[in-house]
Design a protein around this motif. Structure first.
Motif, PDB file in Angstrom:
ATOM      1  N   VAL A 196      -3.843   8.644 -12.060  1.00 49.93           N
ATOM      2  CA  VAL A 196      -4.100   9.003 -10.662  1.00 49.93           C
ATOM      3  C   VAL A 196      -5.370   8.305 -10.170  1.00 49.93           C
ATOM      4  N   ILE A 197      -6.414   8.349 -10.958  1.00 53.15           N
ATOM      5  CA  ILE A 197      -7.676   7.710 -10.580  1.00 53.15           C
ATOM      6  C   ILE A 197      -7.475   6.201 -10.431  1.00 53.15           C
ATOM      7  N   GLY A 198      -6.763   5.600 -11.376  1.00 55.10           N
ATOM      8  CA  GLY A 198      -6.508   4.160 -11.324  1.00 55.10           C
ATOM      9  C   GLY A 198      -5.678   3.766 -10.118  1.00 55.10           C
ATOM     10  N   LEU A 199      -4.658   4.542  -9.815  1.00 48.64           N
ATOM     11  CA  LEU A 199      -3.810   4.242  -8.661  1.00 48.64           C
ATOM     12  C   LEU A 199      -4.578   4.380  -7.352  1.00 48.64           C
ATOM     13  N   ARG A 200      -5.441   5.368  -7.271  1.00 48.27           N
ATOM     14  CA  ARG A 200      -6.243   5.539  -6.057  1.00 48.27           C
ATOM     15  C   ARG A 200      -7.155   4.328  -5.855  1.00 48.27           C
TER      16      ARG A 200
ATOM     17  N   ALA B 207      -8.198   6.981  -1.330  1.00 53.57           N
ATOM     18  CA  ALA B 207      -8.006   8.412  -1.076  1.00 53.57           C
ATOM     19  C   ALA B 207      -7.694   8.658   0.398  1.00 53.57           C
ATOM     20  N   ALA B 208      -8.395   7.974   1.291  1.00 61.21           N
ATOM     21  CA  ALA B 208      -8.169   8.151   2.730  1.00 61.21           C
ATOM     22  C   ALA B 208      -6.769   7.665   3.118  1.00 61.21           C
TER      23      ALA B 208
ATOM     24  N   ALA C 197      -6.623   1.289  -7.158  1.00 63.19           N
ATOM     25  CA  ALA C 197      -5.745   0.139  -6.889  1.00 63.19           C
ATOM     26  C   ALA C 197      -5.309   0.121  -5.432  1.00 63.19           C
ATOM     27  N   LEU C 198      -5.050   1.278  -4.889  1.00 64.21           N
ATOM     28  CA  LEU C 198      -4.669   1.375  -3.485  1.00 64.21           C
ATOM     29  C   LEU C 198      -5.811   0.878  -2.601  1.00 64.21           C
ATOM     30  N   GLY C 199      -7.012   1.289  -2.909  1.00 64.92           N
ATOM     31  CA  GLY C 199      -8.168   0.812  -2.152  1.00 64.92           C
ATOM     32  C   GLY C 199      -8.340  -0.688  -2.252  1.00 64.92           C
ATOM     33  N   ILE C 200      -8.124  -1.247  -3.428  1.00 60.01           N
ATOM     34  CA  ILE C 200      -8.224  -2.694  -3.614  1.00 60.01           C
ATOM     35  C   ILE C 200      -7.142  -3.402  -2.799  1.00 60.01           C
TER      36      ILE C 200
ATOM     37  N   ALA D 251       0.834  -1.201   0.000  1.00 61.91           N
ATOM     38  CA  ALA D 251       0.000   0.000   0.000  1.00 61.91           C
ATOM     39  C   ALA D 251       0.870   1.253   0.000  1.00 61.91           C
ATOM     40  N   ASP D 252       1.952   1.238   0.766  1.00 53.39           N
ATOM     41  CA  ASP D 252       2.844   2.401   0.776  1.00 53.39           C
ATOM     42  C   ASP D 252       3.510   2.611  -0.581  1.00 53.39           C
ATOM     43  N   ALA D 253       3.864   1.530  -1.264  1.00 51.42           N
ATOM     44  CA  ALA D 253       4.470   1.653  -2.594  1.00 51.42           C
ATOM     45  C   ALA D 253       3.469   2.255  -3.587  1.00 51.42           C
ATOM     46  N   ILE D 254       2.221   1.814  -3.510  1.00 57.29           N
ATOM     47  CA  ILE D 254       1.193   2.373  -4.393  1.00 57.29           C
ATOM     48  C   ILE D 254       0.945   3.836  -4.044  1.00 57.29           C
ATOM     49  N   ALA D 255       0.916   4.159  -2.745  1.00 54.60           N
ATOM     50  CA  ALA D 255       0.716   5.549  -2.320  1.00 54.60           C
ATOM     51  C   ALA D 255       1.858   6.431  -2.815  1.00 54.60           C
TER      52      ALA D 255
END
Length: 80
Positions: A41-45, A66-67, A47-50, A6-10
């Motif tokens: 940006v939308i896709g990464l956000r 986003a959170a 993906a992070l949630g997933i 998650a940190d890498a995606i963030a």
């Protein structure tokens, strides 16, 4: 839940967000390139949630991403 994934995606989301901000301030900005980076940006956000265990069908991935991104930003050391 903090995970290395998650940190890498963030971190990548942050890099692409900075790039989008940079492109948006360029008066001669290429609309196609801006839209492409906005999509990243939308896709990464999402993906992070997933990666955090949220779902796409229920629509919880984007808000969770986003959170987490905001929490990640708050954990980063200030530059300098």
């Amino acid at each position: 839940m903090i995970t290395p994934q998650a940190d890498a995606i963030a971190a990548e989301l942050h890099r692409r967000t900075l790039r989008l901000n940079e492109l948006n301030t360029d008066p001669a900005g290429n609309r196609e390139r801006i839209n492409h980076v906005r999509g990243e940006v939308i896709g990464l956000r999402g993906a992070l949630g997933i990666a955090l265990g949220s779902s796409v069908p229920g629509g919880t991935a984007d808000p969770a991403g986003a959170a987490y991104y905001q929490e990640w930003l708050n954990r980063q050391e200030p530059d300098g």
